[in-house]
Design a protein around this motif. Structure first.
Motif, PDB file in Angstrom:
ATOM      1  N   TYR A  50      13.723  -3.079   8.047  1.00 33.43           N
ATOM      2  CA  TYR A  50      12.934  -3.562   9.173  1.00 33.43           C
ATOM      3  C   TYR A  50      11.933  -2.508   9.630  1.00 33.43           C
ATOM      4  N   GLY A  51      10.767  -2.952  10.130  1.00 32.40           N
ATOM      5  CA  GLY A  51       9.821  -2.045  10.770  1.00 32.40           C
ATOM      6  C   GLY A  51       8.751  -1.505   9.857  1.00 32.40           C
ATOM      7  N   LEU A  52       8.158  -0.371  10.259  1.00 34.65           N
ATOM      8  CA  LEU A  52       7.117   0.300   9.495  1.00 34.65           C
ATOM      9  C   LEU A  52       7.705   1.518   8.797  1.00 34.65           C
ATOM     10  N   HIS A  53       7.191   1.817   7.629  1.00 35.49           N
ATOM     11  CA  HIS A  53       7.738   2.932   6.851  1.00 35.49           C
ATOM     12  C   HIS A  53       6.596   3.741   6.254  1.00 35.49           C
ATOM     13  N   ARG A  54       6.622   5.033   6.494  1.00 40.02           N
ATOM     14  CA  ARG A  54       5.527   5.906   6.098  1.00 40.02           C
ATOM     15  C   ARG A  54       5.859   6.859   4.968  1.00 40.02           C
ATOM     16  N   THR A  55       7.082   6.836   4.500  1.00 41.22           N
ATOM     17  CA  THR A  55       7.459   7.751   3.419  1.00 41.22           C
ATOM     18  C   THR A  55       7.839   6.957   2.175  1.00 41.22           C
ATOM     19  N   SER A  56       7.483   7.483   1.015  1.00 41.16           N
ATOM     20  CA  SER A  56       7.651   6.739  -0.224  1.00 41.16           C
ATOM     21  C   SER A  56       9.115   6.452  -0.546  1.00 41.16           C
ATOM     22  N   TYR A  57      10.022   7.342  -0.149  1.00 36.12           N
ATOM     23  CA  TYR A  57      11.425   7.140  -0.520  1.00 36.12           C
ATOM     24  C   TYR A  57      12.060   5.960   0.216  1.00 36.12           C
ATOM     25  N   GLU A  58      11.384   5.445   1.248  1.00 35.40           N
ATOM     26  CA  GLU A  58      11.910   4.299   1.991  1.00 35.40           C
ATOM     27  C   GLU A  58      11.644   2.976   1.283  1.00 35.40           C
ATOM     28  N   TYR A  59      10.847   3.005   0.239  1.00 29.53           N
ATOM     29  CA  TYR A  59      10.456   1.782  -0.454  1.00 29.53           C
ATOM     30  C   TYR A  59      11.255   1.598  -1.737  1.00 29.53           C
ATOM     31  N   ASP A  60      11.575   0.339  -2.017  1.00 32.62           N
ATOM     32  CA  ASP A  60      12.407   0.009  -3.166  1.00 32.62           C
ATOM     33  C   ASP A  60      11.605  -0.489  -4.365  1.00 32.62           C
ATOM     34  N   TYR A  61      10.474  -1.107  -4.118  1.00 33.61           N
ATOM     35  CA  TYR A  61       9.697  -1.725  -5.187  1.00 33.61           C
ATOM     36  C   TYR A  61       8.266  -1.212  -5.141  1.00 33.61           C
ATOM     37  N   TRP A  62       7.693  -1.026  -6.338  1.00 32.37           N
ATOM     38  CA  TRP A  62       6.344  -0.478  -6.460  1.00 32.37           C
ATOM     39  C   TRP A  62       5.528  -1.247  -7.486  1.00 32.37           C
ATOM     40  N   GLY A  63       4.238  -1.342  -7.222  1.00 30.59           N
ATOM     41  CA  GLY A  63       3.329  -1.882  -8.205  1.00 30.59           C
ATOM     42  C   GLY A  63       2.903  -0.814  -9.189  1.00 30.59           C
ATOM     43  N   GLN A  64       2.051  -1.213 -10.130  1.00 31.42           N
ATOM     44  CA  GLN A  64       1.630  -0.295 -11.193  1.00 31.42           C
ATOM     45  C   GLN A  64       0.419   0.540 -10.781  1.00 31.42           C
ATOM     46  N   GLY A  65      -0.223   0.148  -9.703  1.00 26.98           N
ATOM     47  CA  GLY A  65      -1.358   0.908  -9.191  1.00 26.98           C
ATOM     48  C   GLY A  65      -2.696   0.356  -9.642  1.00 26.98           C
ATOM     49  N   THR A  66      -3.717   0.617  -8.837  1.00 30.43           N
ATOM     50  CA  THR A  66      -5.087   0.241  -9.172  1.00 30.43           C
ATOM     51  C   THR A  66      -5.997   1.423  -8.829  1.00 30.43           C
ATOM     52  N   GLN A  67      -6.923   1.733  -9.721  1.00 29.21           N
ATOM     53  CA  GLN A  67      -7.782   2.895  -9.559  1.00 29.21           C
ATOM     54  C   GLN A  67      -8.941   2.592  -8.617  1.00 29.21           C
ATOM     55  N   VAL A  68      -9.152   3.481  -7.665  1.00 23.70           N
ATOM     56  CA  VAL A  68     -10.321   3.436  -6.795  1.00 23.70           C
ATOM     57  C   VAL A  68     -11.098   4.734  -6.992  1.00 23.70           C
ATOM     58  N   THR A  69     -12.354   4.606  -7.335  1.00 28.91           N
ATOM     59  CA  THR A  69     -13.211   5.770  -7.534  1.00 28.91           C
ATOM     60  C   THR A  69     -14.435   5.644  -6.649  1.00 28.91           C
ATOM     61  N   VAL A  70     -14.662   6.658  -5.812  1.00 26.66           N
ATOM     62  CA  VAL A  70     -15.791   6.654  -4.894  1.00 26.66           C
ATOM     63  C   VAL A  70     -16.743   7.764  -5.320  1.00 26.66           C
ATOM     64  N   SER A  71     -17.949   7.383  -5.670  1.00 25.08           N
ATOM     65  CA  SER A  71     -18.930   8.369  -6.111  1.00 25.08           C
ATOM     66  C   SER A  71     -19.779   8.846  -4.942  1.00 25.08           C
ATOM     67  N   SER A  72     -20.212  10.084  -5.023  1.00 22.70           N
ATOM     68  CA  SER A  72     -21.005  10.657  -3.929  1.00 22.70           C
ATOM     69  C   SER A  72     -22.493  10.423  -4.129  1.00 22.70           C
TER      70      SER A  72
END
Length: 124
Positions: A102-124
């Motif tokens: 329940y609630g909000l969670h700010r640390t990675s160890y509190e999470y049980d499931y993860w996605g594979q990730g998506t790349q974000v690239t910001v150019s200057s």
């Protein structure tokens, strides 16, 4: 088990916007709090934003406050991360995560499931 799939990443110029999506499948009938994290090359994974199951509570890292907004559509089993005023330092792989706690969670160890990730690239 819950499967998470992120999408919406890409290359954008500084000052631009992107919206990331995280679609959940599997045991989505349970209530899950969700979060977004990111990891830049050579750095540890860091918290970006979190949202409660109902969507009534949200939290963001100080580095993205006022620029990033987390939201969710439970009817679509999807969580979003709207990213505005992007900066080169926002470049990273972005991951969504889920927990039945329940609630909000700010640390990675509190999470049980993860996605594979998506790349974000910001150019200057």
């Amino acid at each position: 088990q819950v499967q998470l799939v992120e999408s919406g990443g890409g290359l954008v110029q500084a000052g631009g916007s992107l919206r990331l999506s995280c679609a959940a499948s599997g045991r989505t009938g349970s209530r899950y709090a969700m979060g977004w994290f990111r990891q830049a090359p050579g750095k540890e994974r860091e918290f970006v934003a979190a949202i409660s199951w109902s969507g009534g509570n949200t939290g963001q890292a100080d580095s993205v406050k006022g620029r990033f907004t987390i939201s969710r559509d439970n009817a679509k089993n999807t969580v979003y991360l709207q990213m505005n005023s992007l900066k080169p330092e926002d470049t990273a792989v972005y991951y969504c995560a889920a927990t039945q706690d329940y609630g909000l969670h700010r640390t990675s160890y509190e999470y049980d499931y993860w996605g594979q990730g998506t790349q974000v690239t910001v150019s200057s």
